[in-house]
Structure formats: structure tokens, C-alpha cells
Design an enzyme around this catalytic site. Structure first.
Site, PDB file in Angstrom:
ATOM      1  N   TYR A  33      15.822   2.324 -21.720  1.00 27.75           N
ATOM      2  CA  TYR A  33      16.876   2.324 -22.721  1.00 27.75           C
ATOM      3  C   TYR A  33      16.693   3.537 -23.623  1.00 27.75           C
ATOM      4  CZ  TYR A  33      19.269  -2.201 -22.726  1.00 27.75           C
ATOM      5  OH  TYR A  33      20.071  -3.258 -22.455  1.00 27.75           O
ATOM      6  N   HIS A  92      27.648  -5.717 -29.704  1.00 27.24           N
ATOM      7  CA  HIS A  92      26.489  -5.495 -28.849  1.00 27.24           C
ATOM      8  C   HIS A  92      25.481  -6.644 -28.939  1.00 27.24           C
ATOM      9  CE1 HIS A  92      27.872  -1.202 -28.975  1.00 27.24           C
ATOM     10  NE2 HIS A  92      27.562  -1.306 -27.712  1.00 27.24           N
ATOM     11  N   ARG A 120      28.001   9.457 -23.122  1.00 27.19           N
ATOM     12  CA  ARG A 120      26.793   8.890 -22.526  1.00 27.19           C
ATOM     13  C   ARG A 120      27.200   8.188 -21.234  1.00 27.19           C
ATOM     14  NH1 ARG A 120      26.072   3.080 -23.570  1.00 27.19           N
ATOM     15  NH2 ARG A 120      23.897   3.274 -22.983  1.00 27.19           N
ATOM     16  N   GLU A 149      29.705   3.968 -15.981  1.00 31.75           N
ATOM     17  CA  GLU A 149      30.694   4.205 -17.032  1.00 31.75           C
ATOM     18  C   GLU A 149      30.392   5.533 -17.714  1.00 31.75           C
ATOM     19  OE1 GLU A 149      31.272  -0.479 -18.426  1.00 31.75           O
ATOM     20  OE2 GLU A 149      30.186   0.916 -19.722  1.00 31.75           O
ATOM     21  N   LYS A 157      22.436  -7.943 -16.620  1.00 34.06           N
ATOM     22  CA  LYS A 157      23.423  -7.254 -15.801  1.00 34.06           C
ATOM     23  C   LYS A 157      23.930  -8.122 -14.654  1.00 34.06           C
ATOM     24  CE  LYS A 157      21.762  -2.592 -16.999  1.00 34.06           C
ATOM     25  NZ  LYS A 157      22.941  -1.854 -17.474  1.00 34.06           N
TER      26      LYS A 157
END
Lengths: 339, 195
Positions: free
Chosen positions: A38, A195, A225, A267, A319
Site C-alpha cells: 500500500y 474509504h 494513481r 483503475e 478484494k
């Protein structure tokens, strides 16, 4: 290289979506290292980027344009609430129209044409065969609300974030190809609230740093990003809304069909300051590539194996990869000779 | 070069950050008007008990000009939810609000207060009096309440919903996602009580 939009493919039922050789070459592979970590991996989105790459223009229009716009139409017909804009977001919606039309007509003059005569605008989308004249800023002169009108003409999901009290609020958007989040539920949330379900990152201070950075983005200095997950079948609409329709597919992966069933879903997230409203446009442009196509690039294949093998358990769960993660790692191993 | 030593320590916290926290509430001595709003409770007056120490303190204070207790319910001796906006909008701008009741109730009232022109900093939420939740179905958008167990059956589409800790202040509700969409065998035989 960029291939012109022509074919009409499906992202549901018979899943006829495929990538051309050119689309595979320009695929935004998201892993810079063998181990996924991350990070606030935000960098300037300096325009124009490398010719033909996904970073060349603010809005990347590729061979899947017509297919993705047809898919978006299907989603909105099934559930119009997949697009929303709170009343105070009207100026931000018009900012989005301005930014999209101005850049797209300059970047793709063969596809889009814009003529401005004061506040009388004439817009032609030759790909979708649209020819509209409207008064800029007057939503009653558009065939549908401004968020939906422009959202139906760009690939990828769009969220417009209102900035106030040093925070960002999810107050408008068109979200028809999300990686498992609901605009209808998350609407109005602050940056950290929406989030909320992301594991580990809060403790690492990722969102504190990101928010500080994002609220300071100036006009004409977009940033980007990459984010990623995996999807079973080339399904664009992996939303919570439709999860009852696609959830079972997560259990359909076998050692024999991994290559064609499992897609890396990337993405390209771009954040761009809106000039009048001071909102942030958050575009989430989704690219799908099957494992079969991904392993045609040997470097990607090897790295994909290492990243998947080292993925922390909470991320596997978050995920939604629990049921096929090991099958995928085993299948990828043959592309990583050291293992 | 990034080394392992540079990487931040991962501390795993299963808590979802959008779940509201209810830190201890203290009286704002500067408020011109102290407004206490409680949900009338049929199973003992838990909400009233939560507010009582604050009300006692307000009564002792010399600065507070006004103490307004409001009990919301359906009977004749209390104020109804639909009357609340009018009452709130007649209060002075320098009011402080203290809310007690179920979680959905305190957020509903907080929303009314903000709609009347006050800001959230003026609104103090006491911890919810029980584990009842309002649930938003992410598939059909129907609301189900009160929900005390997970999974819960959606009042709209009838699906069995896993109750998640992800909370929306707009919907004043938690999100529910079908628990057995991947495999009907995922439906647990017994539901779990929520905390």
C-alpha cells in the site's frame, strides 16, 4: 498505440469483450515491484503523456468506447440511481462538461467537435452520433441532467467531490463499472468515510496523507494513481447493487479455466481540479485484461505471480479473491522459473 | 531503495472507520440554550438516564439561560418527530444539543438540527441506548429497521443481508449485502447478535 473504436462487445451474458494486440501493449500494468505494498502512489498526470499511452490525454478514448457506452446505457436503464448529483453540485457538473468537451475535442478532433459562441455551445460526438446545441450552465437546455449527459460520453466512472472544511465529499457521480462500491450508499460521505471498509490503510496514515495532498491540487495540475483488483469474467459492472447476479461467478474458477476467466482489473484514477466550483473531478477509468493475454508479456507474468503469492490475507478477503486466489497463484507459477 | 525496514508496521484493525464513535459528552458551558432531546423509551428510560447528569450540571450552571428538555414520541405528553423541526428552528443560534436514543434516532434528529441551520459541532450524540440498527439494502435500496442480528432479512427484496459496519450519515443507516450470493451454503444456520 491506440486503436479506433469500432467493435461492439459485451461485458455480461456472453462476454464477447477482447483486447487487440495494441490494447494489450498499452495496458496499464500496475505493479512496479514484486511485492505489492500500500502506498499513496499519486503522481502528476502531466499532459500530454507518451503518445498512444493511456496517459496521453485527460480522457482516454480507446477501442472499447462504443462497447462501454452501450454497457453504461444498460446499467442506467436497469437502475437510474447509478447516477446522481446533489443540487449544490450543478456548477461542478458544468465544470465537468467544460473540461471533458474542451479537452476531448482538442485531443480527438476526428471524434468530437466543439464550437463555442458565447454561452451557446455546439457539441458533436461523431462516435455516438450526437449533435447538440445548448446554453452553457443552463441544465434545462440539455436532453438529460448534466452529470448523466457527459457521463454517458466518457469511458470510466466519474465522481465529483465537493471540497469544504478541508475535506472531500462524494456529492455527485456516474458509477456503472465500480470495483464493488455503491454510489447510492456512499453518496455524501467524507473522504475517510467512503474509504471506511478499506483494510490496513487507515492505520498506515495513507488517507491522512492522501487527503492533505488532494485538497491542495490546483487547477490544470491533475494527478493520477493506479488501483487494481481481479474480476471473474470481463464484467464491468461489479457493483454491490448487482452482486446477487455475479457473486456465484467467483466460485466458477478452476485450474483449467483461470487463463480465460480471471481478469486483472486496473483503475487509472485521475484527480483534476474544477475551475469554477473548486470541486475535484475523480475519474476512474477501468481496464480489463485476461490472464491469458497478460502472460503474453513475460515480465508481467513473472511479476503477477510474485505479487499474488505475497498478497496479505486481509487484502485477499477485501478484494473478494478468497475462492480463487490459490488456483491463480498455482497457475501463474509456471511463468516464474525461480519458483 | 525501499527496504523492509522502511515499510510501515501493519497493525490490523477489523473495525470499519465509517462506523460512528461516541466519545464522552461534556456540557458546553458557553451555550445560550441547552437542548436535551430524548427518545421516549417503552423499555425503561435509558435515554433519559444518559442525559440526566448533563441536565443536572446545566441546572447548576449560572451561565445557561435556558434548559429545554424535549421527549420525542407518539403519545400526547411528548413532542412528535414531525413537530421537531419547527421547535428547533425557533431556538437561538447559540444553542447546544444533546441527543439520546437509538442510533437511527439520534442521527435523524442531528439531521433535522443541521437542516435548521445549526452545525454539527453544536450537536452532541450520547452512545446509542441499544444495538438496534437501521439497514440499507445495497441491492434494492430498501430500509429495514430495527435490525439486531446479522444476517437480517431485507424488508424490500427478502434477501439475507450481512450487516456491515459501514455507516452512512445521509441514510443514517448501515449497509447490508447479500450473504449467500456466491453460494446458498454460505447462509449460516443461526444469526449473530450485533454489538
Amino acid at each position: 498505440m491506440r486503436t479506433a473504436p469500432a467493435k461492439l462487445e459485451t461485458f455480461r451474458d456472453d462476454f464477447t469483450y477482447t483486447n487487440s494486440k495494441e490494447a494489450i501493449e498499452r495496458f496499464p500494468f500496475p505493479f512496479p515491484e514484486d511485492e505489492y505494498a500500500y502506498s499513496v502512489n499519486i503522481e502528476p498526470h502531466t499532459l500530454p503523456g507518451p503518445a498512444g499511452s493511456v496517459n496521453e490525454f485527460l480522457f482516454d478514448i480507446d477501442e472499447h468506447y462504443l462497447s462501454e457506452m452501450a454497457e453504461r446505457d444498460l446499467v442506467l436503464k436497469e437502475n437510474p440511481k447509478r447516477c446522481l448529483a446533489m443540487p449544490h453540485m450543478e456548477p461542478a457538473c458544468w465544470d465537468f462538461i467544460d473540461r471533458a468537451m474542451t479537452t476531448m475535442s482538442a485531443d480527438y478532433p476526428d471524434y468530437f467537435k466543439l464550437e463555442k459562441n458565447g454561452d451557446q455551445w455546439h457539441w458533436q460526438n461523431l462516435l455516438l452520433k450526437l449533435d447538440d446545441t445548448f446554453t452553457f450552465g443552463d441544465s434545462s437546455t440539455l436532453p438529460c441532467p448534466p452529470m448523466e449527459y457527459m457521463g454517458r460520453q466518457v469511458q470510466g466512472d466519474i465522481a465529483l467531490l465537493d471540497q469544504r472544511d478541508g475535506d472531500l465529499f462524494l456529492d455527485a457521480g456516474i458509477v456503472t463499472c465500480p470495483a464493488d462500491w455503491s454510489l447510492a450508499f456512499d453518496a455524501g460521505m467524507s473522504f475517510k468515510e467512503w474509504h471506511g471498509p478499506v483494510p490496513m490503510a487507515h492505520e498506515m496514515g495513507v488517507f491522512d496523507r492522501a487527503l492533505k495532498y488532494l485538497t491542495a491540487i490546483p487547477v490544470d495540475r491533475p494527478v493520477r494513481r493506479l488501483n487494481w483488483t481481479l474480476t471473474v469474467n470481463a464484467r464491468m459492472d461489479t457493483s454491490p447493487e448487482t452482486y446477487p447476479m455475479w457473486g456465484a461467478e467467483n466460485r466458477s474458477v478452476t485450474p483449467e479455466n483461470v487463463g480465460e476467466k480471471v481478469y486483472l482489473r486496473v483503475e487509472l484514477q485521475v484527480l483534476d481540479r474544477m475551475a469554477r466550483s473548486n470541486a475535484l473531478m475523480f475519474s476512474i477509468r477501468t481496464y480489463l485484461i485476461s490472464m491469458d493475454d497478460l502472460v503474453t508479456n513475460k515480465d508481467w507474468a513473472r511479476r503477477m505471480h510474485r505479487v499474488m503469492k505475497n498478497l496479505p490475507e486481509p487484502l485477499i478477503d477485501y478484494k473478494g479473491l478468497t475462492h480463487y486466489h490459490q488456483i491463480l497463484v498455482d497457475w501463474l507459477a509456471k511463468y516464474d522459473p525461480v519458483n | 531503495m525501499q527496504t523492509n525496514a522502511d515499510k510501515p508496521e501493519l497493525t490490523l484493525n477489523p473495525g470499519v472507520k465509517s462506523r460512528p464513535q461516541y466519545p464522552p459528552v461534556s456540557l458546553n458551558p458557553a451555550a445560550q440554550c441547552q437542548v436535551f432531546i430524548a427518545r421516549k423509551n417503552t423499555t425503561g428510560d435509558k435515554a433519559g438516564a444518559l442525559l440526566k447528569p448533563l441536565m443536572d450540571e446545566a441546572e447548576k450552571s449560572e451561565k445557561s439561560l435556558n434548559i429545554i428538555p424535549l421527549v420525542v414520541g407518539e403519545d400526547g405528553d411528548v413532542i412528535s418527530m414531525s413537530q421537531l423541526p419547527q421547535t428547533i428552528s425557533s431556538l437561538p443560534l447559540a444553542s447546544s444539543f444533546y441527543l439520546a436514543g437509538t442510533e437511527a434516532f439520534i442521527w435523524d434528529v442531528a439531521k433535522l438540527i443541521c437542516e435548521a441551520g445549526f452545525i454539527m459541532e453544536q450537536v452532541h450524540l450520547l452512545p446509542p441506548v441499544n444495538n438496534e440498527r437501521r439497514l440499507f439494502c445495497t441491492h434494492c435500496y430498501a430500509i429495514t429497521e430495527p435490525v439486531t442480528h446479522s444476517p437480517a432479512v431485507c424488508s424490500g427484496c427478502g434477501r439475507h443481508l450481512l450487516v456491515r459496519d459501514h455507516f452512512s450519515k445521509i441514510h443514517r443507516a448501515y449497509v447490508g449485502v447479500q450473504i449467500d450470493a456466491e453460494d446458498p451454503a454460505d447462509l449460516p444456520e443461526e444469526s449473530e447478535e450485533l454489538c
